[in-house]
Design an enzyme around this catalytic site. Sequence first.
Site, PDB file in Angstrom:
ATOM      1  N   TYR A  95      32.382 -51.965 -23.459  1.00 44.99           N
ATOM      2  CA  TYR A  95      33.012 -51.232 -24.507  1.00 44.99           C
ATOM      3  C   TYR A  95      34.419 -50.876 -24.177  1.00 44.99           C
ATOM      4  O   TYR A  95      35.411 -50.791 -25.059  1.00 44.99           O
ATOM      5  CB  TYR A  95      32.010 -49.971 -25.048  1.00 44.99           C
ATOM      6  CG  TYR A  95      30.698 -50.363 -25.627  1.00 44.99           C
ATOM      7  CD1 TYR A  95      30.651 -50.926 -26.798  1.00 44.99           C
ATOM      8  CD2 TYR A  95      29.417 -50.476 -24.748  1.00 44.99           C
ATOM      9  CE1 TYR A  95      29.183 -51.143 -27.428  1.00 44.99           C
ATOM     10  CE2 TYR A  95      28.279 -50.879 -25.233  1.00 44.99           C
ATOM     11  CZ  TYR A  95      28.048 -51.115 -26.609  1.00 44.99           C
ATOM     12  OH  TYR A  95      26.957 -51.368 -26.893  1.00 44.99           O
ATOM     13  N   ASN A 118      27.308 -54.281 -36.534  1.00 42.51           N
ATOM     14  CA  ASN A 118      27.428 -55.707 -36.818  1.00 42.51           C
ATOM     15  C   ASN A 118      26.352 -56.163 -37.638  1.00 42.51           C
ATOM     16  O   ASN A 118      25.141 -56.226 -37.337  1.00 42.51           O
ATOM     17  CB  ASN A 118      27.484 -56.301 -35.247  1.00 42.51           C
ATOM     18  CG  ASN A 118      27.465 -57.839 -35.543  1.00 42.51           C
ATOM     19  OD1 ASN A 118      27.584 -58.354 -36.550  1.00 42.51           O
ATOM     20  ND2 ASN A 118      26.962 -58.694 -34.024  1.00 42.51           N
ATOM     21  N   CYS A 126      27.339 -59.361 -30.549  1.00 43.51           N
ATOM     22  CA  CYS A 126      27.218 -58.184 -29.952  1.00 43.51           C
ATOM     23  C   CYS A 126      26.430 -58.012 -28.770  1.00 43.51           C
ATOM     24  O   CYS A 126      26.553 -56.878 -27.962  1.00 43.51           O
ATOM     25  CB  CYS A 126      27.036 -57.031 -31.037  1.00 43.51           C
ATOM     26  SG  CYS A 126      25.622 -57.454 -31.686  1.00 43.51           S
ATOM     27  N   HIS A 127      25.565 -58.760 -28.467  1.00 52.27           N
ATOM     28  CA  HIS A 127      24.651 -58.414 -27.231  1.00 52.27           C
ATOM     29  C   HIS A 127      25.516 -58.720 -26.076  1.00 52.27           C
ATOM     30  O   HIS A 127      24.984 -58.426 -25.034  1.00 52.27           O
ATOM     31  CB  HIS A 127      23.655 -59.522 -27.397  1.00 52.27           C
ATOM     32  CG  HIS A 127      23.881 -61.075 -27.191  1.00 52.27           C
ATOM     33  ND1 HIS A 127      24.108 -61.669 -28.569  1.00 52.27           N
ATOM     34  CD2 HIS A 127      24.119 -61.911 -26.427  1.00 52.27           C
ATOM     35  CE1 HIS A 127      24.533 -62.979 -28.327  1.00 52.27           C
ATOM     36  NE2 HIS A 127      24.519 -63.192 -26.869  1.00 52.27           N
ATOM     37  N   GLU A 153      21.736 -67.180 -22.272  1.00 54.62           N
ATOM     38  CA  GLU A 153      23.185 -67.779 -22.285  1.00 54.62           C
ATOM     39  C   GLU A 153      23.506 -68.117 -20.734  1.00 54.62           C
ATOM     40  O   GLU A 153      24.220 -69.107 -20.428  1.00 54.62           O
ATOM     41  CB  GLU A 153      24.031 -66.875 -22.882  1.00 54.62           C
ATOM     42  CG  GLU A 153      24.046 -66.913 -24.435  1.00 54.62           C
ATOM     43  CD  GLU A 153      25.041 -66.056 -24.973  1.00 54.62           C
ATOM     44  OE1 GLU A 153      25.916 -65.419 -24.386  1.00 54.62           O
ATOM     45  OE2 GLU A 153      24.943 -65.760 -26.180  1.00 54.62           O
TER      46      GLU A 153
END
Length: 160
Positions: A95, A118, A126-127, A153
């Site tokens: 952040y 979001n 946003c993850h 991912e």
Amino acid sequence: MWQYHSIETPVGKLYLVGADGLLKKIFLPNQQPILIDSHWREEPQVFADAAAQIEEYFAGSRQEFSISIKLGLTEFQQQVLGEVAKIPFGQTVSYQTLANRLGNPKAVRAVGAANGKNPLPIVIPCHRVIGSSNELVGYAGGLKLKKYLLEFESKQINLF
């Protein structure tokens, strides 16, 4: 008239919701269920492209999205999510890093609040935003889902 379509994914059922052919919201499996009423119409064809892209993401063949969307957020929230959308597949930022990129290092909490608004999780990743100490914090779908998406991912990146 609201339009919707639900799709099954490895993380559960997602609801794609919008109006006028634009995707406006994705409801994750553990978010409060949506109330479908007479003002809503199931129209899979409207969201066929979005559904296909999300399915490609979970199949490991898509890392970025190109979907017609409408956010309906404040200018600041859109700026934050614009930066979030730039986070590469398989990577994370804090952040604080996002606040710095926006030119306002003291806006960490405001950035976190904007990220939490979001409406299009997964599509706007946003993850991929984490705490300054690399801890998993805050995710509308829950931390278990956030961890799953980040690990998914990471595994896709390691396949190449």
